[in-house]
Design a protein around this motif. Sequence first.
Motif, PDB file in Angstrom:
ATOM      1  N   THR A 701     -66.117 -22.367  -9.027  1.00  0.00           N
ATOM      2  CA  THR A 701     -66.405 -21.002  -8.582  1.00  0.00           C
ATOM      3  C   THR A 701     -66.891 -20.973  -7.139  1.00  0.00           C
ATOM      4  O   THR A 701     -66.402 -20.182  -6.320  1.00  0.00           O
ATOM      5  CB  THR A 701     -67.457 -20.353  -9.502  1.00  0.00           C
ATOM      6  OG1 THR A 701     -66.944 -20.291 -10.838  1.00  0.00           O
ATOM      7  CG2 THR A 701     -67.801 -18.952  -9.029  1.00  0.00           C
ATOM      8  N   THR A 702     -67.848 -21.836  -6.825  1.00  0.00           N
ATOM      9  CA  THR A 702     -68.505 -21.770  -5.513  1.00  0.00           C
ATOM     10  C   THR A 702     -67.726 -22.452  -4.392  1.00  0.00           C
ATOM     11  O   THR A 702     -67.872 -22.079  -3.224  1.00  0.00           O
ATOM     12  CB  THR A 702     -69.912 -22.393  -5.583  1.00  0.00           C
ATOM     13  OG1 THR A 702     -69.805 -23.749  -6.073  1.00  0.00           O
ATOM     14  CG2 THR A 702     -70.809 -21.593  -6.516  1.00  0.00           C
ATOM     15  N   LEU A 703     -66.897 -23.451  -4.737  1.00  0.00           N
ATOM     16  CA  LEU A 703     -66.188 -24.199  -3.700  1.00  0.00           C
ATOM     17  C   LEU A 703     -64.739 -23.761  -3.503  1.00  0.00           C
ATOM     18  O   LEU A 703     -64.147 -24.073  -2.469  1.00  0.00           O
ATOM     19  CB  LEU A 703     -66.217 -25.707  -4.012  1.00  0.00           C
ATOM     20  CG  LEU A 703     -67.586 -26.384  -4.001  1.00  0.00           C
ATOM     21  CD1 LEU A 703     -67.441 -27.876  -4.244  1.00  0.00           C
ATOM     22  CD2 LEU A 703     -68.317 -26.125  -2.690  1.00  0.00           C
ATOM     23  N   THR A 704     -64.158 -23.056  -4.482  1.00  0.00           N
ATOM     24  CA  THR A 704     -62.752 -22.674  -4.339  1.00  0.00           C
ATOM     25  C   THR A 704     -62.506 -21.201  -4.674  1.00  0.00           C
ATOM     26  O   THR A 704     -62.030 -20.441  -3.833  1.00  0.00           O
ATOM     27  CB  THR A 704     -61.844 -23.563  -5.208  1.00  0.00           C
ATOM     28  OG1 THR A 704     -62.012 -24.926  -4.825  1.00  0.00           O
ATOM     29  CG2 THR A 704     -60.378 -23.184  -5.010  1.00  0.00           C
ATOM     30  N   PHE A 705     -62.804 -20.804  -5.886  1.00  0.00           N
ATOM     31  CA  PHE A 705     -62.416 -19.456  -6.315  1.00  0.00           C
ATOM     32  C   PHE A 705     -63.063 -18.361  -5.474  1.00  0.00           C
ATOM     33  O   PHE A 705     -62.395 -17.403  -5.071  1.00  0.00           O
ATOM     34  CB  PHE A 705     -62.747 -19.254  -7.795  1.00  0.00           C
ATOM     35  CG  PHE A 705     -62.006 -20.184  -8.718  1.00  0.00           C
ATOM     36  CD1 PHE A 705     -60.720 -20.599  -8.421  1.00  0.00           C
ATOM     37  CD2 PHE A 705     -62.591 -20.642  -9.883  1.00  0.00           C
ATOM     38  CE1 PHE A 705     -60.029 -21.460  -9.259  1.00  0.00           C
ATOM     39  CE2 PHE A 705     -61.914 -21.495 -10.741  1.00  0.00           C
ATOM     40  CZ  PHE A 705     -60.628 -21.910 -10.429  1.00  0.00           C
ATOM     41  N   PHE A 706     -64.357 -18.472  -5.196  1.00  0.00           N
ATOM     42  CA  PHE A 706     -65.028 -17.477  -4.360  1.00  0.00           C
ATOM     43  C   PHE A 706     -64.635 -17.589  -2.880  1.00  0.00           C
ATOM     44  O   PHE A 706     -64.320 -16.584  -2.245  1.00  0.00           O
ATOM     45  CB  PHE A 706     -66.545 -17.576  -4.517  1.00  0.00           C
ATOM     46  CG  PHE A 706     -67.082 -16.783  -5.680  1.00  0.00           C
ATOM     47  CD1 PHE A 706     -66.239 -16.139  -6.575  1.00  0.00           C
ATOM     48  CD2 PHE A 706     -68.450 -16.681  -5.887  1.00  0.00           C
ATOM     49  CE1 PHE A 706     -66.725 -15.413  -7.641  1.00  0.00           C
ATOM     50  CE2 PHE A 706     -68.959 -15.954  -6.953  1.00  0.00           C
ATOM     51  CZ  PHE A 706     -68.094 -15.314  -7.834  1.00  0.00           C
ATOM     52  N   PRO A 707     -64.659 -18.804  -2.289  1.00  0.00           N
ATOM     53  CA  PRO A 707     -64.292 -18.906  -0.870  1.00  0.00           C
ATOM     54  C   PRO A 707     -62.854 -18.479  -0.573  1.00  0.00           C
ATOM     55  O   PRO A 707     -62.547 -18.086   0.553  1.00  0.00           O
ATOM     56  CB  PRO A 707     -64.484 -20.395  -0.561  1.00  0.00           C
ATOM     57  CG  PRO A 707     -65.493 -20.863  -1.554  1.00  0.00           C
ATOM     58  CD  PRO A 707     -65.186 -20.090  -2.800  1.00  0.00           C
ATOM     59  N   VAL A 708     -61.959 -18.573  -1.557  1.00  0.00           N
ATOM     60  CA  VAL A 708     -60.590 -18.087  -1.371  1.00  0.00           C
ATOM     61  C   VAL A 708     -60.481 -16.637  -1.846  1.00  0.00           C
ATOM     62  O   VAL A 708     -59.861 -15.796  -1.183  1.00  0.00           O
ATOM     63  CB  VAL A 708     -59.581 -18.977  -2.135  1.00  0.00           C
ATOM     64  CG1 VAL A 708     -58.169 -18.396  -2.014  1.00  0.00           C
ATOM     65  CG2 VAL A 708     -59.602 -20.395  -1.595  1.00  0.00           C
ATOM     66  N   LYS A 733     -56.885 -21.186   4.149  1.00  0.00           N
ATOM     67  CA  LYS A 733     -57.854 -21.543   3.102  1.00  0.00           C
ATOM     68  C   LYS A 733     -57.593 -22.921   2.511  1.00  0.00           C
ATOM     69  O   LYS A 733     -58.104 -23.253   1.434  1.00  0.00           O
ATOM     70  CB  LYS A 733     -57.814 -20.493   1.980  1.00  0.00           C
ATOM     71  CG  LYS A 733     -58.102 -19.072   2.457  1.00  0.00           C
ATOM     72  CD  LYS A 733     -59.460 -18.966   3.110  1.00  0.00           C
ATOM     73  CE  LYS A 733     -59.692 -17.599   3.733  1.00  0.00           C
ATOM     74  NZ  LYS A 733     -60.939 -17.557   4.519  1.00  0.00           N
ATOM     75  N   THR A 734     -56.806 -23.751   3.200  1.00  0.00           N
ATOM     76  CA  THR A 734     -56.464 -25.074   2.672  1.00  0.00           C
ATOM     77  C   THR A 734     -57.704 -25.945   2.472  1.00  0.00           C
ATOM     78  O   THR A 734     -57.792 -26.710   1.499  1.00  0.00           O
ATOM     79  CB  THR A 734     -55.483 -25.777   3.631  1.00  0.00           C
ATOM     80  OG1 THR A 734     -54.346 -24.946   3.829  1.00  0.00           O
ATOM     81  CG2 THR A 734     -55.033 -27.108   3.047  1.00  0.00           C
ATOM     82  N   PHE A 735     -58.664 -25.832   3.368  1.00  0.00           N
ATOM     83  CA  PHE A 735     -59.893 -26.630   3.252  1.00  0.00           C
ATOM     84  C   PHE A 735     -60.573 -26.389   1.906  1.00  0.00           C
ATOM     85  O   PHE A 735     -60.993 -27.337   1.225  1.00  0.00           O
ATOM     86  CB  PHE A 735     -60.847 -26.281   4.399  1.00  0.00           C
ATOM     87  CG  PHE A 735     -62.222 -26.882   4.255  1.00  0.00           C
ATOM     88  CD1 PHE A 735     -62.437 -28.227   4.501  1.00  0.00           C
ATOM     89  CD2 PHE A 735     -63.304 -26.096   3.855  1.00  0.00           C
ATOM     90  CE1 PHE A 735     -63.710 -28.780   4.358  1.00  0.00           C
ATOM     91  CE2 PHE A 735     -64.570 -26.637   3.715  1.00  0.00           C
ATOM     92  CZ  PHE A 735     -64.775 -27.983   3.968  1.00  0.00           C
ATOM     93  N   TRP A 736     -60.672 -25.124   1.518  1.00  0.00           N
ATOM     94  CA  TRP A 736     -61.343 -24.789   0.252  1.00  0.00           C
ATOM     95  C   TRP A 736     -60.509 -25.226  -0.952  1.00  0.00           C
ATOM     96  O   TRP A 736     -61.061 -25.559  -2.007  1.00  0.00           O
ATOM     97  CB  TRP A 736     -61.624 -23.288   0.191  1.00  0.00           C
ATOM     98  CG  TRP A 736     -62.538 -22.830   1.281  1.00  0.00           C
ATOM     99  CD1 TRP A 736     -62.207 -22.106   2.397  1.00  0.00           C
ATOM    100  CD2 TRP A 736     -63.937 -23.100   1.382  1.00  0.00           C
ATOM    101  NE1 TRP A 736     -63.307 -21.908   3.184  1.00  0.00           N
ATOM    102  CE2 TRP A 736     -64.390 -22.502   2.580  1.00  0.00           C
ATOM    103  CE3 TRP A 736     -64.861 -23.784   0.580  1.00  0.00           C
ATOM    104  CZ2 TRP A 736     -65.722 -22.560   2.988  1.00  0.00           C
ATOM    105  CZ3 TRP A 736     -66.180 -23.839   0.988  1.00  0.00           C
ATOM    106  CH2 TRP A 736     -66.610 -23.242   2.173  1.00  0.00           C
ATOM    107  N   GLN A 737     -59.192 -25.244  -0.786  1.00  0.00           N
ATOM    108  CA  GLN A 737     -58.339 -25.737  -1.872  1.00  0.00           C
ATOM    109  C   GLN A 737     -58.562 -27.233  -2.086  1.00  0.00           C
ATOM    110  O   GLN A 737     -58.588 -27.713  -3.227  1.00  0.00           O
ATOM    111  CB  GLN A 737     -56.862 -25.461  -1.565  1.00  0.00           C
ATOM    112  CG  GLN A 737     -56.499 -23.985  -1.389  1.00  0.00           C
ATOM    113  CD  GLN A 737     -56.484 -23.215  -2.684  1.00  0.00           C
ATOM    114  OE1 GLN A 737     -56.902 -23.711  -3.745  1.00  0.00           O
ATOM    115  NE2 GLN A 737     -56.019 -21.975  -2.635  1.00  0.00           N
TER     116      GLN A 737
END
Length: 768
Positions: A701-708, A733-737
């Motif tokens: 949630t905090t590292l991918t779903f929300f930041p994207v 948003k590749t970094f967060w992926q």
Amino acid sequence: MKSNYQDGVISTLTSEILTKLNRNPVNRKLKWLLLISAFLCFLFMGWATLFTYQQSPPIPVQFISSQDQVLFTDKDVFLGKQGFQKADLIDYGGLYGMGSMFGPDYTAKTLVDLAKAIREYLAQEKFHQSFHLLTSDQQFLIQRKMQIMLHNVDLTQKSLRFPTAFSQAIVDVRKNLSQELVQDNFKAGYSRAHALNQADAKSTSEFIIYTALTSVGHRPNSTISWTQNWPYEPIAGNQPTSQTFTWTWAGFCFAFAGFGAVIMINRIWLSGEDREAMDQVIDGFKNLTPSQKKIGKYFLLVATIFLVQLLMGGLMAHYYSERTSFYGFEIGKYLPFNFLRSIHLQTPIVWIAFSWIGSALFLGPIISGKEAKYQNILVDLLFYASVIVIAGIVIGNYLGIMGYLPHLWFWFGNQGNSYLELGRGWQYAFFAALLFWSYLVFRSFWPDKRHWQRAFKSFRIGNIRLEHLFWLSTLNIAVLYVFGMIPMFEIGKSYTMDDFWRWWVVHLWVEESFEFFTACVTAYLLMGIGLISRCFAERTVYFELILIFIGGVIGTGHHMYWAGEPSIWIPMGSMFSFIEVLPLILLVIESIDEYKIITAHQTFQYKLGYMYIIAAAVWNFIGAGVFGGGVLNAPLVNYYEHGTFLTLNHAHTSLFGAFGLLGLGMIYFCLRYIASDKYPFIEKWGYIALFLYNITLVLWTTLTFFPVGWPQLNAVYEHGLTYARSLSFYDTKTFWQWLRIIGDIFFSIGALIMCWDFIVKLKPIFKK
């Protein structure tokens, strides 16, 4: 401990206490409210279904140009719908916002492509130059003319005639889209549609163009499109309706009032000291029955499918990070993204179902105190038949997507409906397995004629026990699955109605059937091991089920905002979707009380299983309540959010966090019973796995779903859905992926530990 068999169920309570319980005024009123609520909810759904059929987007017999040239026909649209499903494009991109978030939403992107093409042709017609070279006043004039042209599309006409610029735009968009469908585009992570030839691609493009027309053409005597002006695309003039705005705030007000009502009712009737007589029917451990000894392989199957889902999910996550290849290996040639997603979506349904199937069959002899004749043989039959069906589903999915089943794709390949990709033949087989499971649970609860006759008589006169509801929840799961197969023996002509019936499974299974099962299982186990009284357990379940039926059934409407269904679903979906949160609040309150009870009993032997079940209640509230009913289901929010990464956040935390953890908790409950007092039962590894699962859900949630997801929602609001789903956005948003791999590692370690723990704890059952 002496037990009695009044009302067709085993109980340690005396006949006098059970009779008094049947006359309890609060329980009796709740029972009647439950029956009335369930009847009225499904009565409404029956009427709403007929109305939706009447108000779904029509398909003109022919689509013609201003020169009377037939561009395509209703038959072409139907063939194109089949092509879209056969190629499983829903698992690469989306349609009406449904499906995968990986590729474009075909409805939105095609609408934008049509708008731009029409705009360009109009600019050439009037000013003899490209649109981008016009003055701002000229651009405004052309833009407005294009939007009016789009809004005036009247799908109720048998012959739909397009102006010249519109006709030329359709031809251009169809040509480009047809080529895109049959060509690899590994930069975008797209593997060509192997199941489509050039003619199929052409008709599929025409079907997609038709869906774009439904999203912008107004209903008769209205300023609202067939999809309630969704998607939000400023270029086409689509804006949220006033009804979308009004019912959002009405829903929030209704939700807050409901929170207060639930807390008040819980405080008055469902909380406080439980002074009623305990009915500890699960007292100690007994020797395993022949059918219980057969259940071990069900749990091993759960572990296997769980790991397959993990593998598919990991490969999918890498696709988002590196679309062209898997660390240099061109994975798209052999494992297209849509195949991985179709398996990733179906495997959790299967392993969660089998965790429940196996656990319920294991609990049956404990609940009845007796083994039904030939039950062990029938349990084996269900298992091996199910394994064949599961293998067929996986193989059929791959063969269908890769184009090896050109004529059998619908029956044994991939149907192309998200979460229900399995071929219709396999769907029938899966339904038969669910129905057979419900029958086996029935005969395990009531092993002979005398038992079930007494149970039926008790139910008929209104003496409804928790065991009756437990079994009905299994029947409910089986029966509701049928609705996902409508029309039963053919491919549906309307995508809107296909999607309508799909949600009867995908939503009602979760928010009604699964919740029904969850409430019954949790309450029965707490009652059975002597932590709460039968009176309190049954009263709580009655109240929860009332809320589940009201919110879960009519609340299905929040899935029917934007796919061509009538506007009645906006108030219904908004108001009743918020009700879905209310039983989840009750579950969290109960889980806190249960945790206090469990920690107060130092000798409680099922703590590990119950920690999973309590975690499931918490994640159910967070995933389905906060991220779902509390946020995404509000019409005005959903109008912009629909089809974005925030949906993934809701899906992962609610499906795995809620129902997955419940299934795993039930398995650990059974494993503890298997160990009994004869074998050591080490809880450490199960706790470690649970801890890692919880950490993973937070990290995802905090590292991918929300930041994207949140920037994507902003992108929709500022630019429209097409841009927010394009590589132009995703490449930022590749970094967060890539960061998702952190959560994946934690989850993988937890999964491997848990699966190994299952194997170790199942050793006693496989000893000769």
